[in-house]
Write a protein that holds these residues in place. Structure first.
Motif, PDB file in Angstrom:
ATOM      1  N   VAL A  73      86.825 -77.867  43.490  1.00 21.38           N
ATOM      2  CA  VAL A  73      87.712 -78.931  43.956  1.00 21.38           C
ATOM      3  C   VAL A  73      87.676 -80.050  42.918  1.00 21.38           C
ATOM      4  N   ILE A  74      88.847 -80.482  42.473  1.00 18.09           N
ATOM      5  CA  ILE A  74      88.923 -81.555  41.482  1.00 18.09           C
ATOM      6  C   ILE A  74      89.693 -82.721  42.075  1.00 18.09           C
ATOM      7  N   ASP A  75      89.046 -83.876  42.104  1.00 14.35           N
ATOM      8  CA  ASP A  75      89.685 -85.127  42.521  1.00 14.35           C
ATOM      9  C   ASP A  75      89.778 -86.036  41.304  1.00 14.35           C
ATOM     10  N   LEU A  76      90.975 -86.534  41.010  1.00 14.90           N
ATOM     11  CA  LEU A  76      91.175 -87.398  39.852  1.00 14.90           C
ATOM     12  C   LEU A  76      91.588 -88.790  40.294  1.00 14.90           C
ATOM     13  N   ILE A  77      91.165 -89.783  39.517  1.00 10.70           N
ATOM     14  CA  ILE A  77      91.611 -91.158  39.717  1.00 10.70           C
ATOM     15  C   ILE A  77      92.754 -91.403  38.743  1.00 10.70           C
ATOM     16  N   GLU A 122      96.112 -93.329  36.794  1.00  8.56           N
ATOM     17  CA  GLU A 122      96.240 -94.559  36.014  1.00  8.56           C
ATOM     18  C   GLU A 122      96.399 -95.778  36.922  1.00  8.56           C
ATOM     19  N   SER A 123      96.959 -95.581  38.102  1.00  5.87           N
ATOM     20  CA  SER A 123      97.159 -96.691  39.044  1.00  5.87           C
ATOM     21  C   SER A 123      96.005 -96.830  40.025  1.00  5.87           C
ATOM     22  N   ALA A 124      94.851 -96.195  39.713  1.00  9.23           N
ATOM     23  CA  ALA A 124      93.621 -96.294  40.503  1.00  9.23           C
ATOM     24  C   ALA A 124      93.727 -95.591  41.854  1.00  9.23           C
ATOM     25  N   GLN A 125      94.685 -94.687  42.013  1.00 11.90           N
ATOM     26  CA  GLN A 125      94.792 -93.896  43.234  1.00 11.90           C
ATOM     27  C   GLN A 125      94.011 -92.602  43.055  1.00 11.90           C
ATOM     28  N   VAL A 126      93.349 -92.161  44.120  1.00  9.50           N
ATOM     29  CA  VAL A 126      92.644 -90.881  44.076  1.00  9.50           C
ATOM     30  C   VAL A 126      93.616 -89.777  44.470  1.00  9.50           C
ATOM     31  N   TRP A 127      93.633 -88.710  43.678  1.00 14.03           N
ATOM     32  CA  TRP A 127      94.548 -87.589  43.919  1.00 14.03           C
ATOM     33  C   TRP A 127      93.749 -86.293  43.864  1.00 14.03           C
ATOM     34  N   ARG A 128      93.787 -85.548  44.954  1.00 11.09           N
ATOM     35  CA  ARG A 128      93.136 -84.231  44.956  1.00 11.09           C
ATOM     36  C   ARG A 128      94.034 -83.279  44.187  1.00 11.09           C
ATOM     37  N   SER A 129      93.619 -82.937  42.971  1.00 16.28           N
ATOM     38  CA  SER A 129      94.482 -82.206  42.050  1.00 16.28           C
ATOM     39  C   SER A 129      94.375 -80.698  42.170  1.00 16.28           C
ATOM     40  N   ALA A 130      93.226 -80.194  42.604  1.00 16.10           N
ATOM     41  CA  ALA A 130      93.065 -78.736  42.667  1.00 16.10           C
ATOM     42  C   ALA A 130      92.017 -78.377  43.713  1.00 16.10           C
ATOM     43  N   VAL A 131      92.347 -77.363  44.509  1.00 16.00           N
ATOM     44  CA  VAL A 131      91.381 -76.712  45.402  1.00 16.00           C
ATOM     45  C   VAL A 131      91.562 -75.218  45.160  1.00 16.00           C
ATOM     46  N   VAL A 132      90.566 -74.595  44.554  1.00 15.32           N
ATOM     47  CA  VAL A 132      90.709 -73.218  44.065  1.00 15.32           C
ATOM     48  C   VAL A 132      89.602 -72.348  44.643  1.00 15.32           C
ATOM     49  N   HIS A 133      89.965 -71.154  45.088  1.00 14.46           N
ATOM     50  CA  HIS A 133      89.029 -70.211  45.696  1.00 14.46           C
ATOM     51  C   HIS A 133      89.107 -68.883  44.960  1.00 14.46           C
ATOM     52  N   PHE A 134      87.954 -68.253  44.786  1.00 14.88           N
ATOM     53  CA  PHE A 134      87.923 -66.911  44.207  1.00 14.88           C
ATOM     54  C   PHE A 134      87.858 -65.907  45.342  1.00 14.88           C
ATOM     55  N   GLU A 135      88.909 -65.094  45.464  1.00 17.35           N
ATOM     56  CA  GLU A 135      88.950 -64.091  46.509  1.00 17.35           C
ATOM     57  C   GLU A 135      89.728 -62.873  46.028  1.00 17.35           C
ATOM     58  N   ASP A 136      89.247 -61.698  46.436  1.00 20.87           N
ATOM     59  CA  ASP A 136      89.885 -60.431  46.065  1.00 20.87           C
ATOM     60  C   ASP A 136      90.057 -60.304  44.553  1.00 20.87           C
ATOM     61  N   VAL A 175      85.418 -94.080  35.249  1.00 21.04           N
ATOM     62  CA  VAL A 175      85.284 -92.833  36.000  1.00 21.04           C
ATOM     63  C   VAL A 175      86.661 -92.221  36.166  1.00 21.04           C
ATOM     64  N   LEU A 176      86.789 -90.955  35.820  1.00 23.14           N
ATOM     65  CA  LEU A 176      88.081 -90.280  35.867  1.00 23.14           C
ATOM     66  C   LEU A 176      88.278 -89.462  37.133  1.00 23.14           C
ATOM     67  N   GLY A 177      87.191 -89.120  37.818  1.00 20.97           N
ATOM     68  CA  GLY A 177      87.325 -88.317  39.020  1.00 20.97           C
ATOM     69  C   GLY A 177      86.009 -87.682  39.407  1.00 20.97           C
ATOM     70  N   ALA A 178      86.087 -86.573  40.128  1.00 25.62           N
ATOM     71  CA  ALA A 178      84.889 -85.872  40.587  1.00 25.62           C
ATOM     72  C   ALA A 178      85.169 -84.381  40.641  1.00 25.62           C
ATOM     73  N   LEU A 179      84.123 -83.600  40.400  1.00 23.95           N
ATOM     74  CA  LEU A 179      84.193 -82.140  40.487  1.00 23.95           C
ATOM     75  C   LEU A 179      83.270 -81.687  41.607  1.00 23.95           C
ATOM     76  N   THR A 180      83.794 -80.865  42.511  1.00 24.31           N
ATOM     77  CA  THR A 180      83.011 -80.266  43.591  1.00 24.31           C
ATOM     78  C   THR A 180      82.983 -78.763  43.398  1.00 24.31           C
ATOM     79  N   LEU A 181      81.784 -78.190  43.381  1.00 24.69           N
ATOM     80  CA  LEU A 181      81.615 -76.739  43.368  1.00 24.69           C
ATOM     81  C   LEU A 181      81.052 -76.328  44.721  1.00 24.69           C
ATOM     82  N   GLY A 182      81.662 -75.320  45.350  1.00 23.97           N
ATOM     83  CA  GLY A 182      81.248 -74.919  46.688  1.00 23.97           C
ATOM     84  C   GLY A 182      80.951 -73.441  46.790  1.00 23.97           C
TER      85      GLY A 182
END
Length: 581
Positions: free
Chosen positions: A187-191, A193-207, A283-290
């Motif tokens: 999961v990638i959340d980016l901040i 240029e206007s300081a808004q947080v945007w969830r840019s990607a939610v990716v799953h490995f399946e099949d 800070v540009l955003g956050a990376l979540t590994l699940g």
């Protein structure tokens, strides 16, 4: 155990219907299988079938290493590093607890194993005994990765992320490198240029493939300054942390906590690590590994590797953002340097400008059109050598000088360009350039007359209403900036009613590995096919169809169309101008 996929002998599907050693396997409480000298399974016992979730018929005849042997992340262990295979090849007995066997449902079983050589049915083989571990041991990425694998991952990450300046592509590469190698989810959340947080990607490995969950991406609530929950802290630049569904089950302290609860519920993530993506200044955003329920949970030992990944990602994204800012500034500058078109009665005009896709987004291509004091319309298309700010600056100076000469001197185009060539030699650091200067005059009932001179530029293209095309090759001379100050020729002709005239730069027709004639032929064919369309649609589709995909040059187009009122056809033949059906 050399990895051959030989078919098993008919009937040899379980320990009950094979040789003496095979038949004795079912007396063992532990799982067991026999394999030949190539590693192909020849017999299994019932405990192995139950533990692996596979009937004997699906195991016998298969390569044991390819089918079963995995590390904690579900990745196939390299043959040269597989401890069972190495012991079998060395014809020695060995045991260990450093493997996971893959079940039929793709889940992993941590096993303790023992391998020993044996003779079965007159041939050399191996016996492998194994049982499931109650795996409460830490299973961090740091522990399951060797130091060489960790360094190789970080090197590949650095190489992949720094070799693109496109933010979306950089994010896609980041996801492909960590999923499924490190996690089931990214999961990638980016901040922004206007300081808004945007969830840019939610990716799953399946099949066996990456799936992008578009329903989970989009805008996020603002980052709360007081929240101590992991994602909020990461988006403020705090250190990486572990997280799970329980982390967000209490009363939410912010809108981000609500979104995180929704994320864990929708994805089934049971264990996660969340780390900040830091740039050089912010800070540009956050990376979540699940990881889901069938995987081993993350531990605190995984946090240093996550920090290394996000640090490299931050540098790459910072560079990509700086490039994007520069690109936008350069493109804005380029467009402000290009003029607005005049309104001329009974004459439609339109322009297109597309920057080079992989260059600095500012260069020397330009167009111009303006009305002269005597009522004629000046048309210009030009190209200064280069794709940088120097080329853009030279272009602006040439354009301004050309406007001044053409507006103040009632002279043929050739004379105007001669003066421009001489003056351009005095510009500091002046580059060579090509251009076409044309003078379009409305002669009333007689028709429109075009006079032009060409300084080393691709020839203008005239398209009649009936689809006949003609390149205007008269008036051709050498490019500007050679220092020779040659006398320049003019071309003149009367234009037919309803005709379309196209002025363009070489980025529209030049393609690496093909000749210029090929590009000219392609342009004339598409122009003839599209000429019946309105001028804006004609220009858009011509650009889309004709611009070579491999060309990294700028493209400028100036297209104009005459009215269809009754006019006289040219008073003289077209001369040596090239005609194309």
């Amino acid at each position: 155990m050399m990895g051959q996929d030989d078919a098993a002998p008919e009937g040899n599907t379980s320990a009950d219907d094979a040789g003496p050693l095979s038949a004795g396997l079912n007396s063992l409480a532990a799982g067991a299988y026999l394999a030949d000298e190539h590693g192909v399974i020849t017999a299994v016992n019932a405990p192995a079938e139950r533990l692996l979730g596979r009937p004997a018929v699906e195991l016998v005849g298969r390569d044991s290493h390819d089918l079963l042997h995995r590390n904690a992340l579900g990745q196939q262990v390299p043959r040269t590093e597989c401890p069972i295979r190495k012991a079998a090849l060395a014809n020695r007995t060995a045991q260990g607890e450093d493997l996971w066997f893959k079940r039929d449902d793709s889940s992993l079983v941590p096993v303790a194993w023992l391998v020993t050589a044996c003779d079965e049915a007159g041939g050399q083989g191996v016996l492998v005994l194994f049982h499931q571990l109650d795996d409460d041991r830490p299973s961090s990425v740091q522990e399951t990765f060797s130091e060489l694998e960790r360094l190789a991952l970080l090197a590949e990450l650095t190489n992949q992320l720094t070799s693109t300046m496109d933010i979306e592509e950089a994010l896609n590469r980041l996801v492909r490198l960590v999923v499924p190698r490190l996690a089931d989810w990214a999961v990638i959340d980016l901040i922004t240029e206007s300081a808004q947080v945007w969830r840019s990607a939610v990716v799953h490995f399946e099949d066996g493939a990456l799936t992008y969950k578009e329903d989970l991406v989009g805008p996020m609530p603002a980052v709360p300054q007081e929240s101590q929950l992991p994602l909020s802290r990461a988006l403020r630049g705090a250190a990486s942390a572990l997280a799970g569904p329980d982390t967000y089950r209490g009363d939410p302290d912010s809108g981000i906590a609500v979104e995180q609860r929704r994320l864990f519920a929708a994805t089934g993530i049971q264990s996660a690590v969340i780390g900040p993506i830091r740039g050089l200044r912010e800070v540009l955003g956050a990376l979540t590994l699940g990881r889901s329920t069938c995987s081993n949970p993350f531990t605190s030992a995984d946090l240093p590797l996550l920090e290394e990944i996000t640090r490299r990602a931050g540098v790459a994204l910072d560079n990509a953002r700086l490039y994007e800012r520069q690109r936008k500034v350069s493109e804005t500058m380029q467009r402000h340097l290009l003029p607005q078109l005049p309104e001329v009665p009974e004459l439609a005009m339109t322009v297109r400008y597309e920057s080079a896709p992989d260059a600095s987004q500012v260069g020397g291509d330009w167009y111009d059109a303006f009305v002269l004091p005597d009522g004629a319309t000046a048309l210009v298309i030009g190209d200064v050598v280069g794709h940088d700010l120097d080329a853009a600056a030279d272009m602006a100076q040439l354009r301004n000088m050309l406007r001044a000469y053409a507006y103040s001197q009632q002279e043929p185009p050739s004379k105007i360009v001669e003066w421009l060539d001489q003056a351009a030699m005095d510009l500091a650091g002046a580059d060579m350039a090509t251009l076409v200067l044309a003078r379009l005059t409305d002669l009333g009932d007689v028709g429109w007359e075009l006079a032009w001179t060409n300084a080393g530029h691709p020839p203008p293209l005239l398209i009649a209403q009936n689809g006949m095309t003609q390149y205007l090759t008269d008036g051709h001379g050498i490019l500007l900036g050679t220092g020779t100050a040659p006398s320049r020729p003019n071309g003149t002709m009367r234009l037919p009613p309803g005709a379309t005239l196209l002025l363009y730069t070489d980025g529209l027709i030049e393609e690496p590995g093909t000749s210029l004639d090929d590009g000219l032929d392609r342009l004339s064919r598409h122009a003839a096919a599209l000429v019946h369309r309105p001028l804006d649609a004609f220009t858009d589709q011509l650009l889309e169809r004709t611009r070579p995909p491999a060309n990294d040059d700028d493209v400028a187009i100036l297209a104009l169309r005459l009215t269809t009122r009754t006019r006289a056809w040219p008073a003289r033949p077209p001369g040596p101008a090239q005609e194309r059906p």
